[in-house]
Design a protein around this motif. Structure first.
Motif, PDB file in Angstrom:
ATOM      1  N   VAL A 156       0.866  -1.174   0.000  1.00 28.20           N
ATOM      2  CA  VAL A 156       0.000   0.000   0.000  1.00 28.20           C
ATOM      3  C   VAL A 156       0.900   1.221   0.000  1.00 28.20           C
ATOM      4  O   VAL A 156       1.849   1.303   0.767  1.00 28.20           O
ATOM      5  N   ILE A 157       0.594   2.146  -0.875  1.00 31.08           N
ATOM      6  CA  ILE A 157       1.336   3.405  -0.914  1.00 31.08           C
ATOM      7  C   ILE A 157       0.343   4.527  -0.682  1.00 31.08           C
ATOM      8  O   ILE A 157      -0.671   4.628  -1.380  1.00 31.08           O
ATOM      9  N   GLY A 158       0.647   5.324   0.315  1.00 35.64           N
ATOM     10  CA  GLY A 158      -0.229   6.428   0.665  1.00 35.64           C
ATOM     11  C   GLY A 158      -0.649   6.341   2.109  1.00 35.64           C
ATOM     12  O   GLY A 158      -0.659   5.257   2.704  1.00 35.64           O
ATOM     13  N   CYS A 159      -0.947   7.490   2.685  1.00 31.51           N
ATOM     14  CA  CYS A 159      -1.257   7.525   4.104  1.00 31.51           C
ATOM     15  C   CYS A 159      -2.015   8.808   4.420  1.00 31.51           C
ATOM     16  O   CYS A 159      -1.765   9.858   3.827  1.00 31.51           O
ATOM     17  N   THR A 160      -2.911   8.690   5.396  1.00 36.80           N
ATOM     18  CA  THR A 160      -3.723   9.847   5.778  1.00 36.80           C
ATOM     19  C   THR A 160      -3.307  10.453   7.118  1.00 36.80           C
ATOM     20  O   THR A 160      -3.928  11.402   7.574  1.00 36.80           O
ATOM     21  N   ASP A 208      -1.975  10.971  -5.469  1.00 40.57           N
ATOM     22  CA  ASP A 208      -2.321  11.666  -4.228  1.00 40.57           C
ATOM     23  C   ASP A 208      -1.936  10.790  -3.029  1.00 40.57           C
ATOM     24  O   ASP A 208      -2.599   9.775  -2.753  1.00 40.57           O
ATOM     25  N   PHE A 209      -0.889  11.157  -2.323  1.00 35.35           N
ATOM     26  CA  PHE A 209      -0.411  10.344  -1.202  1.00 35.35           C
ATOM     27  C   PHE A 209      -1.459  10.213  -0.108  1.00 35.35           C
ATOM     28  O   PHE A 209      -1.474   9.229   0.637  1.00 35.35           O
ATOM     29  N   GLU A 210      -2.355  11.180  -0.002  1.00 40.80           N
ATOM     30  CA  GLU A 210      -3.390  11.128   1.042  1.00 40.80           C
ATOM     31  C   GLU A 210      -4.515  10.149   0.692  1.00 40.80           C
ATOM     32  O   GLU A 210      -5.453   9.967   1.477  1.00 40.80           O
ATOM     33  N   LYS A 211      -4.455   9.539  -0.481  1.00 38.82           N
ATOM     34  CA  LYS A 211      -5.431   8.508  -0.874  1.00 38.82           C
ATOM     35  C   LYS A 211      -4.672   7.200  -1.120  1.00 38.82           C
ATOM     36  O   LYS A 211      -4.233   6.926  -2.250  1.00 38.82           O
TER      37      LYS A 211
END
Ligand code: SF4
Length: 83
Positions: free
Chosen positions: A15-19, A39-42
């Protein structure tokens, strides 16, 4: 005798990305720099990388090198941890 820990762990980046939003996050910086996802936030799940777990030799896997488990969708967790 010394052992390099990087030789003992397979970094998968399933998984790549983090909130979470840590200001020091190198994963976000690298993702933006190399345009890995839009979009890293998604967070995005790269299911095809699960093939890396199919080696006969036992290995240690780093699952959250570019994400946080709290941001994984439940179906992603089920897919990964049923293996
Ligand atoms: S990937 Fe890790 S360091 Fe980056 S924002 Fe998420 S929790 Fe923080």
């Amino acid at each position: 005798m010394s052992i390099c820990i990087k030789d003992q762990i397979q970094n998968m980046n399933l998984v790549i990305g983090c909130t979470v939003g840590c200001p020091y996050c190198y994963a976000r910086n690298n993702t933006r720099r190399y345009h890995i996802i839009d979009d890293f936030e998604k967070p995005q799940f790269f299911q095809g990388k699960l093939r890396m777990m199919e080696k006969k030799k036992p290995q240690n896997f780093l699952l959250t090198g570019m994400s946080d488990l709290s941001g994984w969708h439940e179906e992603w967790r089920e897919e990964v941890f049923k293996r």
